[in-house]
Design an enzyme around this catalytic site. Structure first.
Site, PDB file in Angstrom:
ATOM      1  CG  HIS A  24      -2.021   1.017   1.122  1.00 37.15           C
ATOM      2  ND1 HIS A  24      -3.290   0.777   1.584  1.00 37.15           N
ATOM      3  CD2 HIS A  24      -2.066   2.269   0.627  1.00 37.15           C
ATOM      4  CE1 HIS A  24      -4.057   1.828   1.377  1.00 37.15           C
ATOM      5  NE2 HIS A  24      -3.313   2.756   0.794  1.00 37.15           N
TER       6      HIS A  24
ATOM      7  CE  LYS B 220      -7.016   1.716  -3.088  1.00 30.19           C
ATOM      8  NZ  LYS B 220      -6.068   2.654  -2.501  1.00 30.19           N
TER       9      LYS B 220
ATOM     10  CG  HIS C 285      -8.656  11.323   2.177  1.00 30.19           C
ATOM     11  ND1 HIS C 285      -8.680  10.498   1.084  1.00 30.19           N
ATOM     12  CD2 HIS C 285      -8.181  10.580   3.205  1.00 30.19           C
ATOM     13  CE1 HIS C 285      -8.258   9.295   1.442  1.00 30.19           C
ATOM     14  NE2 HIS C 285      -7.940   9.327   2.716  1.00 30.19           N
TER      15      HIS C 285
END
EC number: 3.5.1.5
Length: 570
Positions: free
Chosen positions: A136, A219, A322
């Site tokens: 990851h 992904k 984010h």
């Protein structure tokens, strides 16, 4: 003439042997040597007045006659297969044999030949593990590679194209052009690397294009829209081209709930990232996918293990990663919905039960690239302190627990992504990506990191000193990190179809390309070694309490952890 030695004297000379126990760093974890492949009285050791000399432990045999390139002597191997003491022979950048090294012309039981062309790495008193596999990775900064190597990670799979907003939030290398540029950049990095393409699309053409360009997986990320249609399309492409699909599901439950996402899988294999949910995924119950046979669940390291500081650090971290605005109430609510002490506590226990199968970092995007190994063993230690010995560990050691936890960042991620035929364990035939540790620094600071049989990084003192050890001692790149050695010592993992289409020549690559394989229907949760439990999962939507097979999973946060500040004073 036979000589009797005390265990202490023997361990000091040749390292621990069968029945000896070793503490891992400053944890409560003790491993015990189960078998010793060396022969008492015939051990080989290098140095002045020692065994590996011409006509003694060193034979006259050439490389062509079977002598290995490198021998790691008398080392304790910790792997998912067990805890053994052996000599380890390396040849052509691969692990050639595990057994008894020496001179077969005069010594009994020799299975690995030492010749004049054999280099020696002293493994006495050391622990040898496979290099870690971190699946990851946000490829935000190339400096991550050095941090990862120095922590014992030798393979990095993920996506990105540098510090662009898309990469800072999602592990996707978007499109063939970026795929080409990142593979070209990987030529100069002493690390096995593979790139995920973006998997968010409702029609297959663009996804196929990325896999044909070299993506070793796709992904699905909620920031690009992980809808049921996108999930279905992505998995269909992965099934057709034999690459793994990875999942960051819909935290906001906009396009459905966790049951909707599970239905969209249609029983197909998928690797679910940060399955607890603080890293992203259906709030509050993405953790339910742990019970699905077709889901390969992993954790990212910020929630590992649950401590008194875990919740506090997550909010700001999430806002940055984010691209959220602290002045927008909905953005704050989005962030807060992902951070739940109940599910984080349950995550600890699910790892100890073998229901969560893998560890990874989430590098620079709610994760620390150099702490996969540390956080894994900290979790194991916390669970031993809080839950006691596992039922399988009845002999006063923690071998089963140690095997379970090391599998989480070595063999299981390698299996999940179709690369276990070359990396992920200390077994003959595999790439000699190996990490040598002093027990007191196990999991924290390795002595040596080997890539493809050559030393890539090591603790090294002042280069102008008369010996290698004077301060300042710190990690420095070694010869396998330079020139053609760097290129030949590492792999780029790609899809089989991209090799067929000649991407290596088209991109002007010199590094070996290795096709991933067996990522789809041939693997499932049952393939996750020592971590294949599939309990029936329940999450209370109001209290967030987690139950597995009806049992409430809860534990206290840790106040103090091993493998922490005492190791990082400088």
């Amino acid at each position: 003439m036979p000589v009797t030695m005390s265990r202490r004297a023997y361990a000091g000379m040749f390292g621990p042997t069968t029945g000896d126990k070793i503490r891992l760093a400053d944890t409560e974890l003790l491993i015990e040597v189960e078998r010793d492949f060396t022969i008492y009285g015939e051990e080989v050791k290098f140095g002045g007045g020692k065994v590996i000399r011409d006509g003694m432990g060193q034979s006259q045999r050439s490389r062509a006659e079977g002598a290995v390139d490198t021998l790691i002597t008398n080392v304790v191997i910790l792997d998912h297969t067990g805890v053994v003491k052996a000599d380890v022979g390396l040849k052509d950048g691969r692990i050639a044999a595990i057994g008894k090294g020496g001179n077969p012309d005069i010594q009994p039981g020799v299975t690995i030949t030492i010749g004049p062309g054999t280099e020696i790495i002293a493994g006495e008193g050391k622990i040898l593990t496979a290099g870690g596999v971190d699946t990851h990775i946000h490829f935000i900064a190339p400096q991550q590679i050095e941090e990862a190597l120095c922590s014992g990670v030798t393979t990095m799979l993920g996506g990105g194209s540098g510090p662009a907003e898309g990469t800072k939030a999602t592990t996707c290398t978007s499109g063939p052009w970026h795929m080409m540029r990142m593979m070209q950049a990987a030529e100069s990095l002493p690390m096995n690397i593979g790139f995920f393409g973006k998997g968010n699309a409702s029609k297959p053409a663009a996804l196929i294009e990325m896999v044909e360009a070299g993506a070793c997986g796709l992904k699905l990320h909620e920031d690009w829209g992980t809808t049921p249609a996108a999930i279905d399309c992505c998995l269909s492409v992965c099934d057709a081209l034999d690459v793994q699909a990875t999942l960051h599901s819909d935290t906001l439950n906009e396009s459905g709930f966790v049951e909707t996402t599970i239905a969209a899988f249609k029983g197909r294999t998928i690797h679910a990232f940060h399955t607890e949910g603080a890293g992203g995924g259906h709030a509050p119950d993405i953790i339910k996918v742990v019970g699905e046979q077709n889901v390969l669940p992993s954790s990212t390291n910020p929630t590992r293990p649950f401590t008194r500081n875990t919740l506090d650090e997550h909010l700001d971290m999430l806002m940055v990663c984010h691209h959220l605005d602290p002045h927008i109430a909905e953005d704050i609510a989005f962030a807060e919905s992902r951070i739940r002490k109940e599910t984080i506590a349950a995550e600890d226990i699910l790892h100890d039960l073998g229901a969560l199968s893998m560890f990874s970092s989430d590098s620079q995007a709610m994760g620390r690239v150099g702490e996969v190994v540390i956080r894994c063993w900290q979790t194991a230690d916390k669970m031993k302190r809080q839950r006691g010995a596992l039922p399988e560990d009845i002999s006063g050691n923690d071998n089963f627990r140690a095997r379970r936890y090391i599998a989480k960042y070595t063999i299981n991620p390698a299996i999940a992504h179709g690369i276990s035929h070359v990396v992920g364990s200390v077994e003959p035939g595999k790439l000699a990506d190996l990490v040598l540790w002093s027990p007191a620094f196990f999991g924290v600071k390795p002595d040596l990191v080997l890539k493809g049989g050559s030393i890539a990084y090591a603790l090294m003192g002042d280069a102008n000193a008369s010996i290698p050890t004077p301060q300042p001692v710190h990690y420095r790149p070694m010869f396998a990190s330079f020139g053609r050695s760097l290129i030949e010592s590492s792999l780029i993992f790609v899809s089989a179809v991209s090799i067929e289409r000649g991407v290596g020549a088209r991109y002007g690559l010199s590094r070996p390309l290795e096709a991933v394989r067996g990522t789809r229907g041939s693997i499932s949760k049952k393939s996750m070694i020592l971590n294949d439990a599939t309990p029936v999962m329940e999450v209370d939507p109001e209290t967030y309490e987690v139950r597995a097979d009806g049992e409430l999973l809860t534990c206290e946060p840790a106040d103090v952890l091993p493998m922490a500040q005492r190791y990082f004073l400088f």
